[in-house]
Design a protein around this motif. Structure first.
Motif, mmCIF file in Angstrom:
data_model
loop_
_atom_site.group_PDB
_atom_site.id
_atom_site.type_symbol
_atom_site.label_atom_id
_atom_site.label_comp_id
_atom_site.label_asym_id
_atom_site.label_seq_id
_atom_site.Cartn_x
_atom_site.Cartn_y
_atom_site.Cartn_z
ATOM 1 N N ILE A 30 -2.730 -13.298 8.950
ATOM 2 C CA ILE A 30 -3.553 -12.743 7.834
ATOM 3 C C ILE A 30 -4.039 -11.462 8.147
ATOM 4 O O ILE A 30 -3.954 -10.628 7.275
ATOM 5 C CB ILE A 30 -4.899 -13.730 7.713
ATOM 6 N N GLY A 31 -4.695 -11.233 9.448
ATOM 7 C CA GLY A 31 -5.017 -9.734 9.474
ATOM 8 C C GLY A 31 -6.808 -9.883 9.922
ATOM 9 O O GLY A 31 -6.954 -10.861 10.671
ATOM 10 N N VAL A 32 -7.328 -8.977 9.751
ATOM 11 C CA VAL A 32 -8.624 -8.725 10.081
ATOM 12 C C VAL A 32 -9.468 -9.431 9.045
ATOM 13 O O VAL A 32 -9.614 -8.969 7.862
ATOM 14 C CB VAL A 32 -9.069 -7.059 10.101
ATOM 15 N N GLU A 33 -10.496 -10.481 9.515
ATOM 16 C CA GLU A 33 -11.364 -11.151 8.908
ATOM 17 C C GLU A 33 -12.259 -10.125 8.020
ATOM 18 O O GLU A 33 -13.022 -9.361 8.667
ATOM 19 C CB GLU A 33 -11.818 -12.112 9.483
ATOM 20 N N GLY A 34 -12.368 -10.545 6.629
ATOM 21 C CA GLY A 34 -13.307 -9.494 6.132
ATOM 22 C C GLY A 34 -12.915 -8.361 5.742
ATOM 23 O O GLY A 34 -13.484 -7.316 4.973
ATOM 24 N N ASP A 35 -11.393 -7.991 5.762
ATOM 25 C CA ASP A 35 -11.067 -6.526 5.490
ATOM 26 C C ASP A 35 -10.102 -6.840 4.155
ATOM 27 O O ASP A 35 -9.562 -7.859 3.976
ATOM 28 C CB ASP A 35 -10.005 -6.163 6.779
ATOM 29 N N ALA A 36 -10.194 -5.768 3.321
ATOM 30 C CA ALA A 36 -9.625 -5.774 2.162
ATOM 31 C C ALA A 36 -7.907 -6.154 2.249
ATOM 32 O O ALA A 36 -7.099 -6.475 1.389
ATOM 33 C CB ALA A 36 -9.747 -4.614 1.191
ATOM 34 N N HIS A 37 -7.447 -5.403 3.392
ATOM 35 C CA HIS A 37 -6.062 -5.416 3.530
ATOM 36 C C HIS A 37 -5.399 -6.925 4.220
ATOM 37 O O HIS A 37 -4.265 -7.186 4.659
ATOM 38 C CB HIS A 37 -5.498 -4.356 4.393
ATOM 39 N N ALA A 38 -6.426 -7.853 4.612
ATOM 40 C CA ALA A 38 -5.929 -9.179 5.173
ATOM 41 C C ALA A 38 -5.438 -9.989 3.931
ATOM 42 O O ALA A 38 -5.735 -10.043 2.707
ATOM 43 C CB ALA A 38 -7.315 -9.953 5.559
ATOM 44 N N GLY A 39 -4.366 -10.808 4.396
ATOM 45 C CA GLY A 39 -3.430 -11.627 3.612
ATOM 46 C C GLY A 39 -2.079 -11.894 3.988
ATOM 47 O O GLY A 39 -1.468 -11.051 4.623
ATOM 48 N N ARG A 40 -1.672 -12.890 3.626
ATOM 49 C CA ARG A 40 -0.157 -13.407 4.005
ATOM 50 C C ARG A 40 0.844 -12.516 3.282
ATOM 51 O O ARG A 40 1.583 -11.915 3.536
ATOM 52 C CB ARG A 40 0.163 -14.586 3.555
ATOM 53 N N LEU A 41 0.360 -12.179 1.782
ATOM 54 C CA LEU A 41 1.056 -11.325 0.995
ATOM 55 C C LEU A 41 0.562 -9.841 0.945
ATOM 56 O O LEU A 41 -0.707 -9.699 1.233
ATOM 57 C CB LEU A 41 1.226 -11.850 -0.480
ATOM 58 N N VAL A 42 1.233 -8.763 0.782
ATOM 59 C CA VAL A 42 0.802 -7.487 0.661
ATOM 60 C C VAL A 42 -0.473 -7.411 0.113
ATOM 61 O O VAL A 42 -0.548 -7.909 -1.134
ATOM 62 C CB VAL A 42 2.134 -6.411 0.088
ATOM 63 N N GLN A 43 -1.320 -6.662 0.632
ATOM 64 C CA GLN A 43 -2.745 -6.179 0.194
ATOM 65 C C GLN A 43 -2.869 -4.950 -0.355
ATOM 66 O O GLN A 43 -3.995 -4.414 -0.910
ATOM 67 C CB GLN A 43 -3.787 -7.011 1.091
ATOM 68 N N HIS A 44 -1.838 -3.758 0.163
ATOM 69 C CA HIS A 44 -2.095 -2.542 -0.233
ATOM 70 C C HIS A 44 -1.616 -2.396 -1.539
ATOM 71 O O HIS A 44 -0.796 -2.697 -2.023
ATOM 72 C CB HIS A 44 -1.228 -1.933 0.726
ATOM 73 N N LEU A 45 -2.818 -1.681 -2.438
ATOM 74 C CA LEU A 45 -2.636 -1.585 -3.752
ATOM 75 C C LEU A 45 -1.292 -1.081 -4.327
ATOM 76 O O LEU A 45 -0.546 -1.645 -5.116
ATOM 77 C CB LEU A 45 -3.768 -1.066 -4.537
ATOM 78 N N TYR A 46 -0.831 0.191 -3.488
ATOM 79 C CA TYR A 46 0.315 0.548 -3.930
ATOM 80 C C TYR A 46 1.700 -0.194 -3.794
ATOM 81 O O TYR A 46 2.300 -0.324 -4.609
ATOM 82 C CB TYR A 46 0.515 1.987 -3.201
ATOM 83 N N ASP A 47 1.649 -0.998 -2.677
ATOM 84 C CA ASP A 47 2.687 -2.020 -2.430
ATOM 85 C C ASP A 47 2.606 -3.243 -3.436
ATOM 86 O O ASP A 47 3.746 -3.858 -3.892
ATOM 87 C CB ASP A 47 2.680 -2.434 -0.883
ATOM 88 N N GLN A 48 1.429 -3.559 -3.765
ATOM 89 C CA GLN A 48 1.472 -4.811 -4.784
ATOM 90 C C GLN A 48 2.086 -4.534 -6.167
ATOM 91 O O GLN A 48 2.553 -5.208 -6.704
ATOM 92 C CB GLN A 48 -0.153 -5.166 -4.732
ATOM 93 N N ARG A 49 1.648 -3.180 -6.466
ATOM 94 C CA ARG A 49 2.282 -2.781 -7.757
ATOM 95 C C ARG A 49 3.907 -2.886 -7.632
ATOM 96 O O ARG A 49 4.617 -3.161 -8.853
ATOM 97 C CB ARG A 49 1.845 -1.343 -8.140
ATOM 98 N N LYS A 50 4.504 -2.488 -6.615
ATOM 99 C CA LYS A 50 5.810 -2.546 -6.560
ATOM 100 C C LYS A 50 6.528 -3.982 -6.247
ATOM 101 O O LYS A 50 7.439 -4.316 -6.925
ATOM 102 C CB LYS A 50 6.343 -1.789 -5.111
ATOM 103 N N ASN A 51 5.619 -4.752 -5.570
ATOM 104 C CA ASN A 51 6.208 -6.100 -5.319
ATOM 105 C C ASN A 51 5.277 -6.905 -4.789
ATOM 106 O O ASN A 51 4.944 -6.932 -3.539
ATOM 107 C CB ASN A 51 7.466 -6.233 -4.403
ATOM 108 N N PRO A 52 4.351 -7.717 -5.706
ATOM 109 C CA PRO A 52 2.987 -8.325 -5.045
ATOM 110 C C PRO A 52 3.621 -9.635 -4.091
ATOM 111 O O PRO A 52 2.696 -9.986 -3.335
ATOM 112 C CB PRO A 52 2.523 -9.118 -6.295
ATOM 113 N N ASN A 53 4.758 -10.146 -4.166
ATOM 114 C CA ASN A 53 5.011 -11.329 -3.548
ATOM 115 C C ASN A 53 5.895 -10.899 -1.975
ATOM 116 O O ASN A 53 6.221 -11.787 -1.336
ATOM 117 C CB ASN A 53 6.013 -12.129 -4.323
#
Length: 180
Positions: A30-53
């Motif tokens: 997952i990553g750092v608990e409580g951080d906006a970039h934590a998650g199994r799938l990409v959380q960086h907004l730029y990368d999410q727009r390209k491919n959220p999966n």
């Protein structure tokens, strides 16, 4: 010199700089608990727009404090968390590590290096020209990105400022880091 964590940061919002904390909890996969970039799938907004999966290979961002010293010589004053990193290190050459290198942070947490951070234009929001100062040119003309590395969390655990960083394992073949 022992490799050490000198700063820890997280932010629940997608802001560029992150707030400093004396300790953070890393969660496997997952990553750092409580951080906006934590998650199994990409959380960086730029990368999410390209491919959220796509898988999140940017769960933890590490920067070496030695970069701050280099930037200070160029007139830029940067401190832990300001460049959006979760972990600020001292005494480990992050940029020379191989993809797949595993580092133990503190007593429990283990991360695996996935690639170089590709700096973005938001860095100039801190100071005009700062992004260019985090880049260099190799003798062959290729770009050297100095703004840290990205990692995934293999084994979770609490990490504290002042904790040691230990090499857990290296891949069988060195694979130079590429931007991700």
């Amino acid at each position: 010199m022992t490799a050490t964590i000198i700063g820890l940061a997280r932010d629940s919002e997608h802001r560029f700089s992150k707030q400093l904390h004396e300790r953070v909890n890393l969660i496997a996969g997952i990553g750092v608990e409580g951080d906006a970039h934590a998650g199994r799938l990409v959380q960086h907004l730029y990368d999410q727009r390209k491919n959220p999966n796509q898988p999140n290979l940017k769960q933890v961002h590490l920067i070496h404090a030695e970069l701050f010293e280099e930037l200070a010589e160029k007139g830029f004053h940067v401190s832990p968390g300001q460049l959006g990193e979760n972990v600020t290190t001292q005494g480990v050459d992050l940029l020379c590590l191989s993809r797949g290198t595993r580092l133990r942070l503190g007593d429990e947490a283990v991360i695996e290096i996935t690639g170089l951070r590709n700096p973005c234009k938001y860095i100039d929001g801190l100071a005009k020209g700062l992004m260019a100062a985090t880049l260099d040119k190799a003798p062959d003309g290729s770009v050297i990105r100095k703004c840290g590395v990205m990692a995934i969390v293999v084994t979770g655990g609490e990490v504290r400022t002042g904790d040691a960083i230990h090499l857990e394992s290296l891949p069988m073949v060195h694979e130079p880091l590429e931007p991700i």
